[in-house]
Design a protein around this motif. Structure first.
Motif, PDB file in Angstrom:
ATOM      1  N   THR A 198      15.745  15.870  47.954  1.00  0.00           N
ATOM      2  CA  THR A 198      14.943  15.757  49.175  1.00  0.00           C
ATOM      3  C   THR A 198      13.616  15.043  48.899  1.00  0.00           C
ATOM      4  OG1 THR A 198      14.133  18.031  48.793  1.00  0.00           O
ATOM      5  CG2 THR A 198      15.981  17.749  50.315  1.00  0.00           C
ATOM      6  N   ALA A 199      13.011  15.271  47.721  1.00  0.00           N
ATOM      7  CA  ALA A 199      11.771  14.561  47.382  1.00  0.00           C
ATOM      8  C   ALA A 199      12.031  13.059  47.292  1.00  0.00           C
ATOM      9  CB  ALA A 199      11.204  15.087  46.069  1.00  0.00           C
ATOM     10  N   ILE A 200      13.119  12.669  46.640  1.00  0.00           N
ATOM     11  CA  ILE A 200      13.427  11.247  46.493  1.00  0.00           C
ATOM     12  C   ILE A 200      13.768  10.630  47.845  1.00  0.00           C
ATOM     13  CG2 ILE A 200      15.064   9.609  45.471  1.00  0.00           C
ATOM     14  CD1 ILE A 200      15.178  11.515  43.041  1.00  0.00           C
ATOM     15  N   ALA A 201      14.480  11.364  48.700  1.00  0.00           N
ATOM     16  CA  ALA A 201      14.805  10.849  50.027  1.00  0.00           C
ATOM     17  C   ALA A 201      13.545  10.581  50.849  1.00  0.00           C
ATOM     18  CB  ALA A 201      15.712  11.826  50.765  1.00  0.00           C
ATOM     19  N   SER A 202      12.477  11.323  50.571  1.00  0.00           N
ATOM     20  CA  SER A 202      11.210  11.094  51.260  1.00  0.00           C
ATOM     21  C   SER A 202      10.311  10.134  50.491  1.00  0.00           C
ATOM     22  CB  SER A 202      10.475  12.425  51.490  1.00  0.00           C
ATOM     23  OG  SER A 202      10.125  13.040  50.267  1.00  0.00           O
ATOM     24  N   ARG A 203      10.825   9.554  49.402  1.00  0.00           N
ATOM     25  CA  ARG A 203      10.116   8.569  48.562  1.00  0.00           C
ATOM     26  C   ARG A 203       8.868   9.164  47.920  1.00  0.00           C
ATOM     27  NH1 ARG A 203      11.231   3.420  48.618  1.00  0.00           N
ATOM     28  NH2 ARG A 203       9.074   2.695  48.680  1.00  0.00           N
ATOM     29  N   ASP A 204       8.956  10.453  47.567  1.00  0.00           N
ATOM     30  CA  ASP A 204       7.856  11.151  46.903  1.00  0.00           C
ATOM     31  C   ASP A 204       8.248  11.376  45.447  1.00  0.00           C
ATOM     32  OD1 ASP A 204       5.882  12.833  45.962  1.00  0.00           O
ATOM     33  OD2 ASP A 204       5.992  14.238  47.636  1.00  0.00           O
ATOM     34  N   TYR A 205       7.552  10.690  44.541  1.00  0.00           N
ATOM     35  CA  TYR A 205       7.912  10.762  43.125  1.00  0.00           C
ATOM     36  C   TYR A 205       6.877  11.536  42.314  1.00  0.00           C
ATOM     37  CZ  TYR A 205      11.537   7.414  44.257  1.00  0.00           C
ATOM     38  OH  TYR A 205      12.646   6.802  44.805  1.00  0.00           O
ATOM     39  N   GLN A 206       6.111  12.408  42.954  1.00  0.00           N
ATOM     40  CA  GLN A 206       5.213  13.281  42.196  1.00  0.00           C
ATOM     41  C   GLN A 206       6.046  14.104  41.217  1.00  0.00           C
ATOM     42  OE1 GLN A 206       1.870  13.815  42.151  1.00  0.00           O
ATOM     43  NE2 GLN A 206       1.343  12.305  43.715  1.00  0.00           N
ATOM     44  N   GLU A 207       5.593  14.148  39.959  1.00  0.00           N
ATOM     45  CA  GLU A 207       6.416  14.763  38.904  1.00  0.00           C
ATOM     46  C   GLU A 207       6.675  16.247  39.127  1.00  0.00           C
ATOM     47  OE1 GLU A 207       2.244  15.269  38.210  1.00  0.00           O
ATOM     48  OE2 GLU A 207       3.347  13.374  38.257  1.00  0.00           O
ATOM     49  N   VAL A 208       5.808  16.927  39.887  1.00  0.00           N
ATOM     50  CA  VAL A 208       6.004  18.366  40.113  1.00  0.00           C
ATOM     51  C   VAL A 208       7.242  18.647  40.951  1.00  0.00           C
ATOM     52  CG1 VAL A 208       3.592  19.013  39.810  1.00  0.00           C
ATOM     53  CG2 VAL A 208       4.416  18.284  42.077  1.00  0.00           C
ATOM     54  N   HIS A 209       7.835  17.610  41.535  1.00  0.00           N
ATOM     55  CA  HIS A 209       9.036  17.794  42.344  1.00  0.00           C
ATOM     56  C   HIS A 209      10.318  17.408  41.606  1.00  0.00           C
ATOM     57  CE1 HIS A 209       6.189  18.508  45.441  1.00  0.00           C
ATOM     58  NE2 HIS A 209       5.830  17.255  45.574  1.00  0.00           N
ATOM     59  N   HIS A 210      10.186  16.941  40.335  1.00  0.00           N
ATOM     60  CA  HIS A 210      11.407  16.583  39.605  1.00  0.00           C
ATOM     61  C   HIS A 210      11.368  16.858  38.113  1.00  0.00           C
ATOM     62  CE1 HIS A 210       9.096  12.726  39.160  1.00  0.00           C
ATOM     63  NE2 HIS A 210       9.566  12.835  37.939  1.00  0.00           N
ATOM     64  N   ASP A 211      10.179  17.099  37.540  1.00  0.00           N
ATOM     65  CA  ASP A 211      10.072  17.308  36.097  1.00  0.00           C
ATOM     66  C   ASP A 211       9.616  18.742  35.820  1.00  0.00           C
ATOM     67  OD1 ASP A 211       9.044  17.446  33.393  1.00  0.00           O
ATOM     68  OD2 ASP A 211       9.019  15.258  33.357  1.00  0.00           O
ATOM     69  N   PRO A 212      10.547  19.645  35.430  1.00  0.00           N
ATOM     70  CA  PRO A 212      10.167  21.058  35.257  1.00  0.00           C
ATOM     71  C   PRO A 212       9.063  21.268  34.230  1.00  0.00           C
ATOM     72  CG  PRO A 212      12.560  20.823  35.318  1.00  0.00           C
ATOM     73  CD  PRO A 212      11.999  19.438  35.223  1.00  0.00           C
ATOM     74  N   GLY A 213       9.132  20.544  33.102  1.00  0.00           N
ATOM     75  CA  GLY A 213       8.124  20.741  32.068  1.00  0.00           C
ATOM     76  C   GLY A 213       6.732  20.358  32.527  1.00  0.00           C
ATOM     77  N   LEU A 214       6.627  19.192  33.174  1.00  0.00           N
ATOM     78  CA  LEU A 214       5.324  18.756  33.657  1.00  0.00           C
ATOM     79  C   LEU A 214       4.840  19.632  34.814  1.00  0.00           C
ATOM     80  CD1 LEU A 214       5.575  14.861  33.456  1.00  0.00           C
ATOM     81  CD2 LEU A 214       4.184  16.389  32.054  1.00  0.00           C
ATOM     82  N   ALA A 215       5.766  20.142  35.607  1.00  0.00           N
ATOM     83  CA  ALA A 215       5.366  21.062  36.680  1.00  0.00           C
ATOM     84  C   ALA A 215       4.701  22.307  36.084  1.00  0.00           C
ATOM     85  CB  ALA A 215       6.578  21.452  37.523  1.00  0.00           C
ATOM     86  N   VAL A 216       5.263  22.822  34.989  1.00  0.00           N
ATOM     87  CA  VAL A 216       4.675  23.990  34.313  1.00  0.00           C
ATOM     88  C   VAL A 216       3.292  23.650  33.771  1.00  0.00           C
ATOM     89  CG1 VAL A 216       4.903  25.526  32.322  1.00  0.00           C
ATOM     90  CG2 VAL A 216       6.888  25.049  33.761  1.00  0.00           C
ATOM     91  N   LEU A 217       3.143  22.465  33.182  1.00  0.00           N
ATOM     92  CA  LEU A 217       1.851  22.068  32.644  1.00  0.00           C
ATOM     93  C   LEU A 217       0.787  21.932  33.732  1.00  0.00           C
ATOM     94  CD1 LEU A 217       2.960  19.411  30.005  1.00  0.00           C
ATOM     95  CD2 LEU A 217       2.010  21.675  29.565  1.00  0.00           C
ATOM     96  N   ARG A 218       1.211  21.686  34.959  1.00  0.00           N
ATOM     97  CA  ARG A 218       0.273  21.543  36.056  1.00  0.00           C
ATOM     98  C   ARG A 218       0.051  22.852  36.813  1.00  0.00           C
ATOM     99  NH1 ARG A 218       1.605  16.926  34.352  1.00  0.00           N
ATOM    100  NH2 ARG A 218       0.689  14.943  34.982  1.00  0.00           N
ATOM    101  N   GLY A 219       0.536  23.952  36.244  1.00  0.00           N
ATOM    102  CA  GLY A 219       0.215  25.258  36.797  1.00  0.00           C
ATOM    103  C   GLY A 219       1.306  25.909  37.607  1.00  0.00           C
ATOM    104  N   SER A 220       2.510  25.298  37.690  1.00  0.00           N
ATOM    105  CA  SER A 220       3.620  25.890  38.432  1.00  0.00           C
ATOM    106  C   SER A 220       4.603  26.532  37.471  1.00  0.00           C
ATOM    107  CB  SER A 220       4.342  24.821  39.260  1.00  0.00           C
ATOM    108  OG  SER A 220       3.482  24.265  40.224  1.00  0.00           O
ATOM    109  N   LYS A 221       5.505  27.353  38.009  1.00  0.00           N
ATOM    110  CA  LYS A 221       6.500  27.948  37.124  1.00  0.00           C
ATOM    111  C   LYS A 221       7.756  27.092  37.043  1.00  0.00           C
ATOM    112  CE  LYS A 221       9.053  31.046  40.226  1.00  0.00           C
ATOM    113  NZ  LYS A 221       9.461  32.438  40.469  1.00  0.00           N
ATOM    114  N   ASP A 222       7.894  26.106  37.933  1.00  0.00           N
ATOM    115  CA  ASP A 222       9.050  25.207  37.933  1.00  0.00           C
ATOM    116  C   ASP A 222       8.770  24.124  38.967  1.00  0.00           C
ATOM    117  OD1 ASP A 222      11.546  24.085  37.463  1.00  0.00           O
ATOM    118  OD2 ASP A 222      12.644  25.962  37.670  1.00  0.00           O
ATOM    119  N   ILE A 223       9.694  23.184  39.133  1.00  0.00           N
ATOM    120  CA  ILE A 223       9.539  22.207  40.201  1.00  0.00           C
ATOM    121  C   ILE A 223       9.626  22.918  41.546  1.00  0.00           C
ATOM    122  CG2 ILE A 223      10.438  20.321  38.798  1.00  0.00           C
ATOM    123  CD1 ILE A 223      13.066  20.526  40.376  1.00  0.00           C
TER     124      ILE A 223
END
Length: 346
Positions: free
Chosen positions: A235-260
């Motif tokens: 759904t993120a790609i269909a909306s042309r949103d490539y923010q890493e927190v929506h597809h990269d679990p490791g980077l999402a964790v580094l940015r303060g989330s528990k997952d994408i």
């Protein structure tokens, strides 16, 4: 999302950005087109026939194919590799906020008003300005500043939609605030033991209800959406949103989330689909206004519910209160305003 004023900042150093334009209007990369609509509908699993079935669309109140209204933002997104362009005030604001440690970003509010549905061949341009940068707030994600923007969408000189948009730039309580991952840090959270229910087989209404036959308090059929990583990413790609927190679990964790987690554009799309699954092909959405609460993380389930709160039998206008909840609480609350056919006019 609960917020309070933070005592750490007496003077807002970013207030001067309010009122500044985000540069000259820019034209979306492509005109409205069926392949992108198909990609969106497949990701959201929106089977309203007015989007892809030429015959059904021609027989509807729309008189031909239209794009999902909640897909509005996708037509002007820059995509994975944005073109070179002049720096905008928002770029400058983000640089200042990043340097001050507010390195993470999440969308919190979206209010879209549609003057008409977009059709294949429409080429959308957007004009934007920053309307407000809040004082520092303390939120569940961390301390940060809310940035509100106003957008105007045009096809040629015709104003086709408006949007009020709100972001939070924050200093995350967990993670490293956007630092590049070090070896061994980019660990994918383990959700393999979580059993999700099967993806529902949607049964959208083939005929729209008459506004004469509904009443305030009527409840919409519940929609249960299992949230695996595929859905979050698709759904993120269909909306042309490539923010890493929506597809990269490791980077999402580094940015303060528990997952994408799901992006707000996808949540907006599911709200539109949820209501039109009930309202059918002759419904015309004029406004979707949503506020996000807890994230929709991969491995969770969102249950959508809705209730008719207002209706005008004379005009056919109906307001539906929508809510999407997961195991953490309410992910989204808001309203969808639409017009339904009237029996007297049939």
């Amino acid at each position: 999302m609960t917020t309070t004023d933070s005592p750490q900042t007496a003077v807002n150093p970013y207030a001067s950005y309010a009122g500044r334009s985000l540069g000259v209007p820019h034209l979306g990369p492509d005109p409205v087109n069926v392949p992108m609509v198909r990609h969106w509908c497949e990701a959201i699993d929106d089977r309203n026939p007015i989007y892809l079935d030429e015959h059904a669309a021609a027989q509807s109140v729309h008189g031909g194919l239209v794009a999902p209204p909640t897909m509005l933002q996708a037509w002007i997104m820059f995509g994975l590799r944005p073109p070179l362009r002049a720096s905008t005030p928002q770029d400058e604001l983000f640089v200042e906020l990043n340097q001050a440690g507010f390195t993470s970003v999440v969308a919190t509010n979206c209010n879209q008003t549609y003057h008409r549905y977009l059709r294949p061949g429409d080429h959308v341009s957007i004009e934007s300005k920053i309307s407000e940068v809040s004082d520092m707030k303390t939120t569940g994600l961390g301390d940060g500043h809310f940035i509100s923007s106003e957008m105007l969408y045009r096809v040629g000189d015709e104003l086709v939609a408006t949007m009020v948009w709100r972001l939070l730039k924050f200093r995350p309580r967990g993670g490293s605030g956007g630092e590049p991952p070090k070896p061994g840090q980019n660990v994918i959270p383990d959700i393999t033991g979580i059993e999700l229910p099967p993806w529902p087989a949607p049964a959208p209404a083939k005929v729209s209800p008459f506004v004469d036959d509904i009443a305030a308090g009527d409840e919409l059929p519940e929609l249960v959406l299992p949230l695996d990583r595929t859905i979050i990413m698709a759904t993120a790609i269909a909306s042309r949103d490539y923010q890493e927190v929506h597809h990269d679990p490791g980077l999402a964790v580094l940015r303060g989330s528990k997952d994408i987690f799901m992006n707000i554009l996808s949540t907006n799309g599911f709200c539109g689909r949820f209501v039109t699954d009930w309202a059918g092909p002759d419904a015309v959405i004029s406004n979707v206004s949503i506020r996000l609460g807890v994230p929709n993380y991969a491995g969770d389930v969102m249950t959508m519910t809705g209730k008719v709160t207002e209706l005008d039998p004379g005009t056919g206008e109906v307001t539906v209160a929508v809510q999407g909840a997961n195991s953490l609480g309410n992910h989204v609350t808001g309203t969808v305003t639409l017009t339904l056919p009237r029996r007297a006019a049939a």
